[in-house]
Design a protein around this motif. Sequence first.
Motif, mmCIF file in Angstrom:
data_model
loop_
_atom_site.group_PDB
_atom_site.id
_atom_site.type_symbol
_atom_site.label_atom_id
_atom_site.label_comp_id
_atom_site.label_asym_id
_atom_site.label_seq_id
_atom_site.Cartn_x
_atom_site.Cartn_y
_atom_site.Cartn_z
ATOM 1 N N UNK A 3 3.752 -51.425 -18.193
ATOM 2 C CA UNK A 3 2.558 -50.693 -18.609
ATOM 3 C C UNK A 3 1.935 -51.503 -19.744
ATOM 4 N N UNK A 4 0.624 -51.661 -19.725
ATOM 5 C CA UNK A 4 -0.047 -52.559 -20.647
ATOM 6 C C UNK A 4 -0.401 -51.920 -21.978
ATOM 7 N N UNK A 5 -0.887 -50.684 -21.955
ATOM 8 C CA UNK A 5 -1.381 -50.078 -23.197
ATOM 9 C C UNK A 5 -1.109 -48.583 -23.199
ATOM 10 N N UNK A 6 -1.334 -47.973 -24.360
ATOM 11 C CA UNK A 6 -1.179 -46.532 -24.477
ATOM 12 C C UNK A 6 0.229 -46.137 -24.881
ATOM 13 N N UNK A 7 0.541 -44.873 -24.681
ATOM 14 C CA UNK A 7 1.817 -44.351 -25.176
ATOM 15 C C UNK A 7 3.036 -44.907 -24.445
ATOM 16 N N UNK A 8 2.868 -45.466 -23.250
ATOM 17 C CA UNK A 8 3.989 -46.068 -22.513
ATOM 18 C C UNK A 8 3.957 -47.596 -22.554
#
Length: 188
Positions: A3-8
Amino acid sequence: MRIIAGRHRGRKLIAPAGDATRPTAERVRQALFDMLWHAPWGGRMAIQDQLVLDGFAGTGALGLEALSRGADHVTFVEKDAAALAALRANIAACREDAHSAVLAMDIARVPRAMVSCGLVFLDPPYGQGLVPRAVAALEAAGWIAPGALVVAETGEGEALVLPGYEALAERSHGAATLRVLRAPGVAC
């Protein structure tokens, strides 16, 4: 594959062995989500709090990336058994069971939607003309909201005609071409 970005961000995703499932490359996902986030027709609300459909979901990378970046719920549609096992494992690893539903079926046979989606990802096998058929089935079942953004990944040079849909962007990335279209009607 991660996963590239965000909460994960950084969470590893698994993919089944073999060539049956072709996950969208990280650099292509990055380019797509940057485009959705920063384009004049997109913006934060193109992803955040959206109901999303990830058709031909495979590993679920597109839908899980959307959840990581703030989407409210993703319905994943996939029929391949090996891809379904990887998809379910990836949803569990991201702890997104409460924000996900998996329809283990051919996208042409989806049931009637309870609520339509504002963002739709379609990443079918290349060269088989599956995007127009999938869009027709999803429209008939009420999955595509008026004014929804539909993101289609096709093979380079593969034609795509969706009558009534407004072409917003097209970008080539190696063997893949990403197209973003707006469904007919006024966005909800």
